[in-house]
Design a protein around this motif. Structure first.
Motif, PDB file in Angstrom:
ATOM      1  N   ALA A   1       7.819   7.474  -5.758  1.00 56.13           N
ATOM      2  CA  ALA A   1       7.750   7.087  -7.164  1.00 56.13           C
ATOM      3  C   ALA A   1       6.420   6.414  -7.458  1.00 56.13           C
ATOM      4  O   ALA A   1       5.890   5.663  -6.624  1.00 56.13           O
ATOM      5  N   PRO A   2       5.859   6.670  -8.625  1.00 56.65           N
ATOM      6  CA  PRO A   2       4.593   6.001  -8.982  1.00 56.65           C
ATOM      7  C   PRO A   2       4.829   4.531  -9.277  1.00 56.65           C
ATOM      8  O   PRO A   2       5.951   4.099  -9.539  1.00 56.65           O
ATOM      9  N   THR A   3       3.771   3.767  -9.232  1.00 49.64           N
ATOM     10  CA  THR A   3       3.884   2.319  -9.471  1.00 49.64           C
ATOM     11  C   THR A   3       4.213   2.035 -10.930  1.00 49.64           C
ATOM     12  O   THR A   3       3.955   2.846 -11.824  1.00 49.64           O
TER      13      THR A   3
ATOM     14  N   GLY B   1       7.618  -1.288  -8.431  1.00 46.96           N
ATOM     15  CA  GLY B   1       6.725  -2.370  -8.834  1.00 46.96           C
ATOM     16  C   GLY B   1       5.264  -1.979  -8.802  1.00 46.96           C
ATOM     17  O   GLY B   1       4.898  -0.805  -8.892  1.00 46.96           O
ATOM     18  N   HIS B   2       4.401  -2.996  -8.598  1.00 44.95           N
ATOM     19  CA  HIS B   2       2.966  -2.764  -8.654  1.00 44.95           C
ATOM     20  C   HIS B   2       2.452  -2.033  -7.421  1.00 44.95           C
ATOM     21  O   HIS B   2       1.352  -1.481  -7.428  1.00 44.95           O
ATOM     22  N   SER B   3       3.233  -2.042  -6.343  1.00 43.94           N
ATOM     23  CA  SER B   3       2.810  -1.376  -5.111  1.00 43.94           C
ATOM     24  C   SER B   3       3.950  -0.512  -4.587  1.00 43.94           C
ATOM     25  O   SER B   3       5.125  -0.888  -4.677  1.00 43.94           O
ATOM     26  N   THR B   4       3.609   0.645  -4.003  1.00 44.76           N
ATOM     27  CA  THR B   4       4.643   1.502  -3.395  1.00 44.76           C
ATOM     28  C   THR B   4       5.080   0.955  -2.043  1.00 44.76           C
ATOM     29  O   THR B   4       6.156   1.295  -1.550  1.00 44.76           O
TER      30      THR B   4
ATOM     31  N   TYR C   1       2.400   6.615   1.315  1.00 45.45           N
ATOM     32  CA  TYR C   1       2.454   7.846   0.527  1.00 45.45           C
ATOM     33  C   TYR C   1       1.935   7.619  -0.887  1.00 45.45           C
ATOM     34  O   TYR C   1       2.134   6.568  -1.498  1.00 45.45           O
ATOM     35  N   LYS C   2       1.271   8.639  -1.394  1.00 46.88           N
ATOM     36  CA  LYS C   2       0.727   8.583  -2.737  1.00 46.88           C
ATOM     37  C   LYS C   2       1.836   8.900  -3.754  1.00 46.88           C
ATOM     38  O   LYS C   2       2.832   9.541  -3.418  1.00 46.88           O
ATOM     39  N   PRO C   3       1.655   8.478  -5.009  1.00 46.84           N
ATOM     40  CA  PRO C   3       2.650   8.812  -6.030  1.00 46.84           C
ATOM     41  C   PRO C   3       2.913  10.316  -6.090  1.00 46.84           C
ATOM     42  O   PRO C   3       1.982  11.128  -6.056  1.00 46.84           O
ATOM     43  N   TYR C   4       4.188  10.676  -6.137  1.00 52.44           N
ATOM     44  CA  TYR C   4       4.696  12.051  -6.209  1.00 52.44           C
ATOM     45  C   TYR C   4       4.485  12.832  -4.913  1.00 52.44           C
ATOM     46  O   TYR C   4       4.747  14.032  -4.865  1.00 52.44           O
TER      47      TYR C   4
END
Length: 537
Positions: free
Chosen positions: A420-422, A433-436, A440-443
């Motif tokens: 999930a993206p931040t 939240g502000h950090s994953t 892993y990168k978003p998506y």
């Protein structure tokens, strides 16, 4: 000048017409009056005005909100409110009720609704008028520009109640369809009112989305003129109403009656006369509630009987045992305890704990009978089998599930799971939240998470907490209850499940127990539960 015989014939025709209409349930109607619960009531009909509000921030439109009606024992109407789409779906925006005033002196209920997303306020007043209700929508300010041609007064009708029944729209006839029917149009996606958190439950094709168009339009709609139990009419005193089929967009959609709110206008913008039929002297049939599974001989056994407030309570109920030749033997006549009233109905309790003999029984209250149920020491022995043997396997995610000739579903959701993206809010309460806090990168796809688990209730998420609870129960059943039950083949390598095909994993503990008490299993799903000494067998 009319003759005496002509007058007598005319009077006779009127008397016969009244008698026939009464016999078939189309009788002189009683007036709608507010009761002490703030509900409009007449014989056989309850009309509730925002006794239940929309669950904004939770599940939004659950079809249990707004203006609702129970007609002759069936909840047939819901969702009476100012809405922003012709046939609202679950995650469409819903208004917040900021004020509700019940005025018994004027026999009216007033509601103020607010859409914070558009700073849009509307007011609905429902007044008892004779055998119906006058529903009036007023605005202090004109519609916001973004809502012109979109906001309207909606009210929804349960499709199953009207299957194959007829309707009249300004004398034009129609039949209520069993399956989703009626026209749809492709509208520009830029015209769609965004759903909560920009969710998208309606398919987007290029730059268009599907919008339901009316089955019929006119000034007055009469639903179910062929059945007095579900007959109701909606007449617009301001403009034109439309009948739409919400199932074209959502499987849980209802029939919708809707009138658009005109642009640039204040004061009264929509006004309806809502008139449900009421059958004279109608009384709901009693409902006898008991354990469908049955009862253990020594446990407490109490049935609950729900009766209409207009029904006279009987003093006793009876318990019958069914013999093998089909005959019934009365084993108990018991006094009923008056528990009291809860909301709309009165409740009685029938205690038959003294009956302990094994057999199949049935409760009789007056002319009404319950479903049969057993009493015996083994009533709970196998009742859990369908849950473990069929329901849980069918709910398995990331597996191909087959039962005999039937394929319940293929191997789904192999693209699970995406990071999930931040700073993202997702439905069902998920927040990133502000950090994953991952690499892993978003998506980006996270390997190893598309294995196992169970489907959620219609969503594309996996409720980890619920899964942990289920696994805990299954482990407890294995360790504490010593259940040796195997009706399912699970092949993890192939991601394949066959229902009613034992694979030997849950083997008989006593047959496979070693001298030290250890248990060997065939292809154990959880190896550690087969290598440690079991508890007392």
């Amino acid at each position: 000048m009319f003759s005496t015989s002509h007058k007598l014939k005319k009077i006779l025709h009127v008397v016969v017409a009244v008698a026939l209409s009464t016999a078939f349930g189309y009788s002189q109607q009683s007036a709608f009056q507010l009761n002490d619960l703030g509900v409009f009531k007449k014989r056989g009909v309850d009309l509730m005005i925002y006794n239940d509000s929309y669950n904004a921030g939770g599940f939004f439109d659950e079809k249990v909100n707004g203006i609702e009606m129970i007609q002759h024992g069936v909840r047939t109407v819901t969702g009476g409110a100012v809405r922003l789409s012709p046939t609202p779906e679950q995650w469409d925006l819903v208004p917040t009720a900021t004020n509700r005033t019940v005025d018994t002196k004027s026999n009216s209920v007033s509601i103020t609704l607010y859409y914070k997303e558009y700073d849009f306020t509307s007011k609905i007043k429902v007044e008892g008028r004779g055998n119906g209700c006058l529903i009036t929508v007023t605005l202090d300010k004109p519609l916001p520009k973004k809502l012109e041609g979109k906001a309207g007064m909606n009210i929804e009708f349960l499709p199953a109640t009207y299957f194959r029944k007829t309707y009249l729209m300004d004398q034009k006839t129609g039949i209520c369809p069993v399956v989703a029917a009626g026209p749809t149009v492709a509208d520009a996606f830029s015209e769609k009112i965004p759903q909560f958190n920009n969710l998208l439950t309606n398919e987007r094709f290029g730059d268009t989305y599907a919008k339901v168009a009316p089955l019929a339009s006119g000034k007055k709609l009469t639903l179910s003129p062929d059945d007095p139990k579900s007959l109701v009419s909606v007449e617009s005193l301001t403009s034109q109403i439309s009948l739409l089929d919400g199932r074209n967009l959502a499987p849980n959609g209802w029939y919708v009656v809707r009138e658009l709110i005109p642009a640039g206008k204040t004061g009264t913008v929509v006004q309806w006369m809502f008139t449900p039929n009421s059958i004279a002297n109608w009384v709901k049939e009693p409902v006898i509630s008991h354990s469908q599974v049955g009862y253990y001989p020594d446990q407490q056994k109490v049935a609950v009987i729900e009766i209409d407030p207009n029904d006279k309570a009987l003093a006793t109920a009876s318990l019958y045992r069914m013999n093998e030749n089909g005959a019934q033997e009365k084993v108990l006549d018991g006094n009923l305890f008056n528990w009291g009233k809860f909301l709309r109905y009165n409740y009685l309790r029938f205690d038959f704990s003294s009956v302990k003999g094994t057999g199949i029984y049935q409760i009789k209250y007056g002319n009404y009978s319950s479903d049969p149920f057993p009493i015996g020491k083994d009533v709970y022995a196998n009742i859990w089998h369908p849950t473990l043997d069929t329901w849980l396997p069918v709910q398995m995610d990331h597996m191909f599930v087959k039962e005999a000739y039937r394929v319940w579903h293929g191997n789904p959701h192999q693209d699970d799971a995406l990071q999930a993206p931040t700073d993202t809010l997702i439905h069902d309460g998920y927040r990133m939240g502000h950090s994953t806090e991952t690499k892993y990168k978003p998506y980006e796809h996270i390997p190893g998470l598309n294995i196992g688990g169970w489907f959620d209730a219609g969503d594309f998420d996996i409720q980890t907490g619920s899964h942990n609870t289920v696994i805990g129960y299954l482990v407890s059943a294995w360790e504490d209850l010593k259940l040796n039950h195997d009706e399912t083949m699970v092949n993890k390598e192939r991601k394949y499940v066959a229902i009613h095909h034992p694979d030997g994993v849950a083997t008989d503990r006593t047959r496979n127990a070693g001298a030290d008490g250890s248990v060997s299993c065939i292809r154990p799903l959880y190896p550690r539960y087969c290598t440690t000494p079991p508890l007392a067998i």
